[in-house]
Scaffold this motif. Structure first.
Motif, PDB file in Angstrom:
ATOM      1  N   ASP A 301       0.828  -1.202   0.000  1.00 52.73           N
ATOM      2  CA  ASP A 301       0.000   0.000   0.000  1.00 52.73           C
ATOM      3  C   ASP A 301       0.866   1.257   0.000  1.00 52.73           C
ATOM      4  N   LYS A 302       0.445   2.220  -0.774  1.00 55.34           N
ATOM      5  CA  LYS A 302       1.163   3.488  -0.854  1.00 55.34           C
ATOM      6  C   LYS A 302       1.056   4.261   0.455  1.00 55.34           C
ATOM      7  N   TYR A 303      -0.043   4.050   1.200  1.00 62.75           N
ATOM      8  CA  TYR A 303      -0.296   4.818   2.420  1.00 62.75           C
ATOM      9  C   TYR A 303      -0.508   3.898   3.625  1.00 62.75           C
ATOM     10  N   GLU A 304      -0.294   4.458   4.797  1.00 64.44           N
ATOM     11  CA  GLU A 304      -0.544   3.720   6.044  1.00 64.44           C
ATOM     12  C   GLU A 304      -2.048   3.529   6.259  1.00 64.44           C
ATOM     13  N   VAL A 305      -2.389   2.514   7.044  1.00 63.37           N
ATOM     14  CA  VAL A 305      -3.788   2.235   7.377  1.00 63.37           C
ATOM     15  C   VAL A 305      -4.358   3.422   8.153  1.00 63.37           C
ATOM     16  N   THR A 306      -5.516   3.913   7.730  1.00 59.85           N
ATOM     17  CA  THR A 306      -6.158   5.028   8.431  1.00 59.85           C
ATOM     18  C   THR A 306      -7.188   4.532   9.442  1.00 59.85           C
ATOM     19  N   ALA A 307      -7.543   5.415  10.361  1.00 60.56           N
ATOM     20  CA  ALA A 307      -8.581   5.082  11.345  1.00 60.56           C
ATOM     21  C   ALA A 307      -9.922   4.851  10.649  1.00 60.56           C
ATOM     22  N   GLY A 308     -10.168   5.586   9.550  1.00 59.40           N
ATOM     23  CA  GLY A 308     -11.411   5.403   8.810  1.00 59.40           C
ATOM     24  C   GLY A 308     -11.513   4.032   8.180  1.00 59.40           C
ATOM     25  N   ARG A 309     -10.407   3.508   7.699  1.00 54.20           N
ATOM     26  CA  ARG A 309     -10.416   2.161   7.125  1.00 54.20           C
ATOM     27  C   ARG A 309     -10.613   1.109   8.213  1.00 54.20           C
ATOM     28  N   MET A 310     -10.001   1.317   9.374  1.00 52.18           N
ATOM     29  CA  MET A 310     -10.225   0.389  10.488  1.00 52.18           C
ATOM     30  C   MET A 310     -11.695   0.384  10.880  1.00 52.18           C
ATOM     31  N   ARG A 311     -12.346   1.539  10.808  1.00 52.16           N
ATOM     32  CA  ARG A 311     -13.771   1.624  11.142  1.00 52.16           C
ATOM     33  C   ARG A 311     -14.606   0.756  10.191  1.00 52.16           C
ATOM     34  N   GLN A 312     -14.231   0.721   8.917  1.00 51.17           N
ATOM     35  CA  GLN A 312     -14.938  -0.125   7.965  1.00 51.17           C
ATOM     36  C   GLN A 312     -14.823  -1.601   8.345  1.00 51.17           C
ATOM     37  N   PHE A 313     -13.664  -1.995   8.806  1.00 47.56           N
ATOM     38  CA  PHE A 313     -13.438  -3.377   9.253  1.00 47.56           C
ATOM     39  C   PHE A 313     -14.330  -3.720  10.442  1.00 47.56           C
ATOM     40  N   ILE A 314     -14.362  -2.849  11.437  1.00 48.40           N
ATOM     41  CA  ILE A 314     -15.166  -3.110  12.635  1.00 48.40           C
ATOM     42  C   ILE A 314     -16.656  -3.145  12.275  1.00 48.40           C
ATOM     43  N   THR A 315     -17.075  -2.257  11.381  1.00 54.78           N
ATOM     44  CA  THR A 315     -18.473  -2.257  10.944  1.00 54.78           C
ATOM     45  C   THR A 315     -18.826  -3.564  10.250  1.00 54.78           C
ATOM     46  N   ALA A 316     -17.886  -4.108   9.491  1.00 51.88           N
ATOM     47  CA  ALA A 316     -18.144  -5.331   8.719  1.00 51.88           C
ATOM     48  C   ALA A 316     -18.168  -6.584   9.573  1.00 51.88           C
ATOM     49  N   VAL A 317     -17.235  -6.748  10.497  1.00 54.72           N
ATOM     50  CA  VAL A 317     -17.135  -8.016  11.249  1.00 54.72           C
ATOM     51  C   VAL A 317     -17.792  -7.944  12.622  1.00 54.72           C
ATOM     52  N   GLY A 318     -18.056  -6.730  13.134  1.00 55.58           N
ATOM     53  CA  GLY A 318     -18.693  -6.591  14.435  1.00 55.58           C
ATOM     54  C   GLY A 318     -17.695  -6.621  15.575  1.00 55.58           C
ATOM     55  N   PRO A 319     -18.180  -6.486  16.800  1.00 59.55           N
ATOM     56  CA  PRO A 319     -17.280  -6.396  17.959  1.00 59.55           C
ATOM     57  C   PRO A 319     -16.587  -7.710  18.322  1.00 59.55           C
ATOM     58  N   ASP A 320     -17.146  -8.851  17.881  1.00 59.04           N
ATOM     59  CA  ASP A 320     -16.535 -10.144  18.211  1.00 59.04           C
ATOM     60  C   ASP A 320     -15.503 -10.498  17.146  1.00 59.04           C
ATOM     61  N   VAL A 321     -14.411  -9.769  17.161  1.00 54.71           N
ATOM     62  CA  VAL A 321     -13.350  -9.973  16.173  1.00 54.71           C
ATOM     63  C   VAL A 321     -12.724 -11.357  16.347  1.00 54.71           C
ATOM     64  N   GLN A 322     -12.635 -11.809  17.586  1.00 56.13           N
ATOM     65  CA  GLN A 322     -12.023 -13.111  17.866  1.00 56.13           C
ATOM     66  C   GLN A 322     -12.750 -14.251  17.138  1.00 56.13           C
ATOM     67  N   SER A 323     -14.083 -14.256  17.192  1.00 52.45           N
ATOM     68  CA  SER A 323     -14.841 -15.313  16.515  1.00 52.45           C
ATOM     69  C   SER A 323     -14.663 -15.230  15.003  1.00 52.45           C
ATOM     70  N   TRP A 324     -14.622 -14.022  14.482  1.00 54.98           N
ATOM     71  CA  TRP A 324     -14.423 -13.875  13.039  1.00 54.98           C
ATOM     72  C   TRP A 324     -13.072 -14.431  12.620  1.00 54.98           C
ATOM     73  N   VAL A 325     -12.012 -14.095  13.358  1.00 55.96           N
ATOM     74  CA  VAL A 325     -10.672 -14.576  13.029  1.00 55.96           C
ATOM     75  C   VAL A 325     -10.628 -16.102  13.103  1.00 55.96           C
ATOM     76  N   ASN A 326     -11.138 -16.653  14.187  1.00 63.33           N
ATOM     77  CA  ASN A 326     -11.100 -18.113  14.352  1.00 63.33           C
ATOM     78  C   ASN A 326     -11.920 -18.814  13.272  1.00 63.33           C
ATOM     79  N   GLY A 327     -13.040 -18.207  12.899  1.00 66.19           N
ATOM     80  CA  GLY A 327     -13.873 -18.800  11.851  1.00 66.19           C
ATOM     81  C   GLY A 327     -13.172 -18.801  10.508  1.00 66.19           C
ATOM     82  N   GLN A 328     -12.478 -17.722  10.192  1.00 64.37           N
ATOM     83  CA  GLN A 328     -11.744 -17.651   8.935  1.00 64.37           C
ATOM     84  C   GLN A 328     -10.609 -18.662   8.900  1.00 64.37           C
ATOM     85  N   ILE A 329      -9.919 -18.802  10.015  1.00 65.00           N
ATOM     86  CA  ILE A 329      -8.801 -19.744  10.075  1.00 65.00           C
ATOM     87  C   ILE A 329      -9.309 -21.173   9.937  1.00 65.00           C
TER      88      ILE A 329
END
Length: 637
Positions: A301-329
């Motif tokens: 990536d040409k630029y560093e990760v922004t807070a706005g992009r992180m917000r898109q991630f949280i909106t998409a997967v929800g607050p239970d990031v742990q379950s999402w990660v484990n499910g993907q793995i």
């Protein structure tokens, strides 16, 4: 014998009857110039007989052009002007000169005045009298794109000619059919008056493509074009090499965090580059833009990760990031495979599973958000992520005031839109690794960071950056310095530079990615583009190797979920003793950090030469720091 009237009528001399008749006829003419007769409707003649024949007089009479006349009926052309018969023309509003309709038809017949073919509904005697070439029962037919005829302005049967006057609305023609111009063809490619089939190499947007020679693979009539590169037009995700098509812009983007660019969601998504948002001359682009890494098949990536992009991630997967990660793995997805490599198993249990502020390891705490950090002992107290009175934190992830109040922290001084543009900080390694995997990539490795840094002392070259601005003087030319040691020199603060020291929020010293044009790498992609902010603004953590183990992970948040351990006791820089730490791990793997920061890392005194090295810090994965962010790498397109 008395004569009756009938008898008297019979006795009128024949010669006298002729004289009377001629007198009566002569009395109908006023001797004036005759105006052109009305045509009785478009393409028809009020004088024409019921047989729809030509306008030539039925008795073959009428004078030739140039002969004296009293009215039109005296003339073969039916046109008498100023007492003289006129020659027929195709603009005299009379059906004459071999015409089959008023000023139209009859071309090629003896005596033709050169009138054009007639439109639909005009009288005709043969097909050539009509613009569409069809004379049906004495009338010109109207063209149709479904009549099985090459008529109207069609260039082939029921196709082409849409761009010409008189078109019957026929669609463009397919490959091999006749054409005159490109628009006659579905491929918009007309060669030697024949439509050519679309191809993914013809340099034209056709064949279902969404941009020139790319996209549209899933559409009917696709020419097999490949998926489109970043910044090309798309309709759906599959049109893009990245598999991410902007939701509203319909432009291919390299990461799915940049798909939404509508309203306030655009902050930190398409706001990277030179100039502040809304400023004259600002040149912004997608914050997800990636560039091919020299000597590698990967893109970074040409630029560093922004807070706005992180917000898109949280909106998409929800607050239970742990379950999402484990499910993907467990599902073996591409993102899961990346995270199984970049997030060590020893750290996955620390991923947030809730945004309940009363629960340990909660999402709000792990996003920084100005509420502090979990481990306040590494590398220093609060890590510049606590925004309470007097703390002067610099966390860039925004949360509403009601959420912050549950942590005893006031609302943020800056708006969400301002903070979302800035690089994401104050979050642990595993959150950034999960983000990059969800975004279609991975955290940059040490080897990739070394390529970005290049072979010189600094990413931009061999010379240390100049700082021509006296302390407390705002920067006016962003090509002359980089965002390093700024919280001491105070040359940049956005927004609200004039009030930068009158509140407790230091996030204004952090610049949005790409603002300082001098902080561009001397290493460039094949297109000649550099990477931005590798040297300063934020240090950047690298993907862990998982081999080295750092110090213990102690959680001082006071939210429970474990036993307090004396192993976590420490005295901070202010002499305060802390003995409330819960030991989460005896030691987690470490990550190395690259570059300098807005606060002055790596040498706070600025007396040692060089001022900073490529990699100088190695810290545990749990560390949250207000001067550290990350950027993502991606597979080749």
């Amino acid at each position: 014998m008395v004569r009756t009237a009938k008898a008297r009528h019979r006795l009128v001399p024949p010669l006298l009857a002729v004289v009377v008749a001629l007198a009566l006829v002569g009395g109908c003419s006023n001797g004036d110039d005759e105006a052109p007769p009305t045509d009785g409707g478009a393409g028809t003649d009020a004088k024409a007989g019921t047989d729809g024949g030509s306008s030539q007089r039925s008795d073959g009479g009428g004078s030739s052009a140039g002969v004296a006349c009293t009215n039109g009926s005296d003339c073969a052309s039916d046109v008498c002007t100023k007492g003289v018969c006129q020659a027929p023309t195709d603009t005299d509003h009379v059906k004459n000169g071999g015409e089959t309709g008023v000023d139209c038809g009859g071309a090629g017949t003896p005596g033709s005045d050169g009138a054009p073919a007639c439109g639909a509904g005009a009288t005709c005697t043969r097909d050539t009298d009509c613009t569409i070439g069809v004379c049906d029962h004495g009338l010109c037919a109207s063209g149709s794109p479904t009549d099985g005829e090459k008529d109207g302005d069609e260039t082939d049967v029921d196709c082409g000619g849409a761009a010409t006057p008189g078109s019957d609305g026929a669609p463009p023609c397919g490959a091999g059919q006749a054409c005159l111009v490109a628009s006659d063809c579905t491929s918009t490619l007309c060669t030697a008056n024949r439509c050519v089939a679309p191809s993914p190499t013809d340099g034209i947007k056709n064949g279902g493509e969404t941009d020139v020679d790319c996209g549209g693979a899933d559409t009917a009539g696709s020419d097999g074009a490949p998926a489109c590169a970043d910044a090309k037009i798309c309709g759906v995700d599959d049109d893009c090499q990245s598999a991410f098509c902007g939701t509203t812009t319909k432009i291919c983007v390299d990461g799915q965090s940049c798909k939404a660019t509508n309203g306030s969601d655009a902050a930190g998504i398409d706001t990277c580059g030179v100039g502040e948002t809304g400023a004259a001359g600002a040149q912004h682009e997608s914050c997800c833009k990636s560039l091919p890494l020299p000597g590698s098949s990967a893109r970074v990536d040409k630029y560093e990760v922004t807070a706005g992009r992180m917000r898109q991630f949280i909106t998409a997967v929800g607050p239970d990031v742990q379950s999402w990660v484990n499910g993907q793995i467990s599902s073996g997805t591409t993102a899961g495979q990346t995270m199984s490599t970049q997030i060590p198993s020893a750290a996955r249990g620390f991923l947030p599973s809730t945004d309940d502020p009363t629960q340990p390891l909660n999402l709000i705490l792990q996003l920084g958000a100005g509420v502090g950090v979990m481990n306040t002992d590494q590398p220093s107290a609060q890590q510049g992520c606590f925004n309470a009175d007097g703390a002067y934190g610099a966390a860039t992830y925004w949360e509403p005031s009601d959420v912050l109040s549950s942590f005893g922290v006031p609302g943020r001084y800056y708006s969400q839109a301002h903070l979302d543009e800035k690089p994401m900080n104050c979050t642990p390694y595993w959150m950034l690794a999960a983000f990059c995997a969800w975004d279609g990539g991975s955290l940059t490795t040490l080897a990739q960071q070394s390529v970005l840094w290049g072979g010189e002392q600094y990413p931009w070259g061999s010379s240390f950056f100049p700082n021509p601005y006296p302390k407390n003087s705002p920067v006016s030319d962003f090509t002359t310095t980089v965002n390093y040691f700024n919280n001491t020199e105070l040359f940049y603060h956005f927004p609200d530079y004039s009030n930068s020291t009158n509140h407790n929020d230091n996030s204004g010293y952090i610049s949005a990615p790409g603002r300082f044009a001098l902080d561009a790498t001397s290493a460039t992609s094949a297109s000649g583009e550099p990477w931005m902010d590798v040297g300063a603004d934020m240090m950047e953590l690298a993907a862990t190797s998982g081999n080295a183990v750092g110090s213990a992970f102690c959680d001082y948040s006071g939210l429970g979920g474990g036993n307090v351990s004396s192993q976590c006791d420490y005295t901070d820089d202010s002499g305060n003793y802390h003995s409330n730490g819960i030991l989460r791990s005896q030691g987690l793997p470490v990550s190395q950090w690259m570059g300098g920061s807005w606060e002055g890392h790596h040498n706070f005194s600025q007396t040692e030469q060089p001022f900073f090295d490529q990699h100088d810090y190695t810290l545990g994965l749990d560390v949250q720091y207000g001067k550290t962010g990350a950027r993502c790498a991606r597979p080749a397109e």
